[in-house]
Design a protein around this motif. Structure first.
Motif: not given
Length: 202
Positions: A138-143, A169-175, A186-190
């Motif tokens: 959930e923390t990632v989704t919120t970010y 280019t990708f955006q980093e997600i903390p931790d 559409r947001p995606v995780l890579v």
């Protein structure tokens, strides 16, 4: 099961004789699928079959990842790696078991131009590969929701396993080990190591 219909028909189907004697083969979508007018991402989408949708599998093109299905009365083409059928009490992926499942062979003949060439600057998503789908915390989704990124326009299906071009280019997600990018709104995780999509937000 959801399928949004578009009025578009192009191409002709020829079903091999081996398929005519087969009983209807039931398949299930293991991911949200674009049902396309032809066997390729360049063909327009006839609609979306949501994960868990039931479909009748007409057959697959020999040596190809594309299969024709009937979903809610609409026939179109989907990736074989996102279809599963029951075999001996277990669910198996169609792409990996076409031969032993006895999936009929179908062919496709183009009878009309179905899509324009990519516009200058437009890039194609890479071929879909095998990846381990994830469920982000959930923390990632919120970010992702609170840090909207500028969208990148690419031709092709935004699906789990699709590879992203090298200049995206990708955006980093903390931790978090995966990265974030917005493809066609559409947001995606890579996975940054493989540049393949591992999760697509609705």
């Amino acid at each position: 099961m959801t399928l949004k219909r578009n009025l578009f028909l192009a191409g002709a189907i020829v079903v091999g004789s081996a398929g005519l004697a087969q009983a209807d083969m039931a398949a299930t979508a293991i991911n949200d699928l674009n049902v396309r007018a032809g066997p390729g991402p360049q063909y327009p989408s006839l609609g979306i079959a949501t994960r868990g949708s039931q479909a009748i599998l007409d057959g697959c093109i020999q040596g190809s990842r594309w299969c024709r299905v009937d979903v809610n009365g609409v026939r179109g083409w989907v990736y074989a790696e996102y279809l599963q059928v029951q075999q001996g009490g277990s669910s198996v992926i169609v792409e990996q078991h076409q031969v032993d499942l006895g999936v009929p062979v179908v062919t496709y003949e183009t009878t009309a131009s179905v899509a324009p060439d990519p516009a200058p600057g437009d890039e194609l998503l890479g071929p879909v590969g095998s990846v381990e789908a994830i469920s982000p915390p959930e923390t990632v989704t919120t970010y992702v929701q609170t840090n909207p990124a500028q969208t990148v326009r690419l031709r092709g299906d935004v699906v789990v396993g699709a590879a992203l071009p090298g200049d995206v280019t990708f955006q980093e997600i903390p931790d978090y080990q995966y990265r974030y990018v917005r493809i066609n709104d559409r947001p995606v995780l890579v996975d940054p190591a493989t540049r393949r999509i591992v999760y697509v937000y609705d």
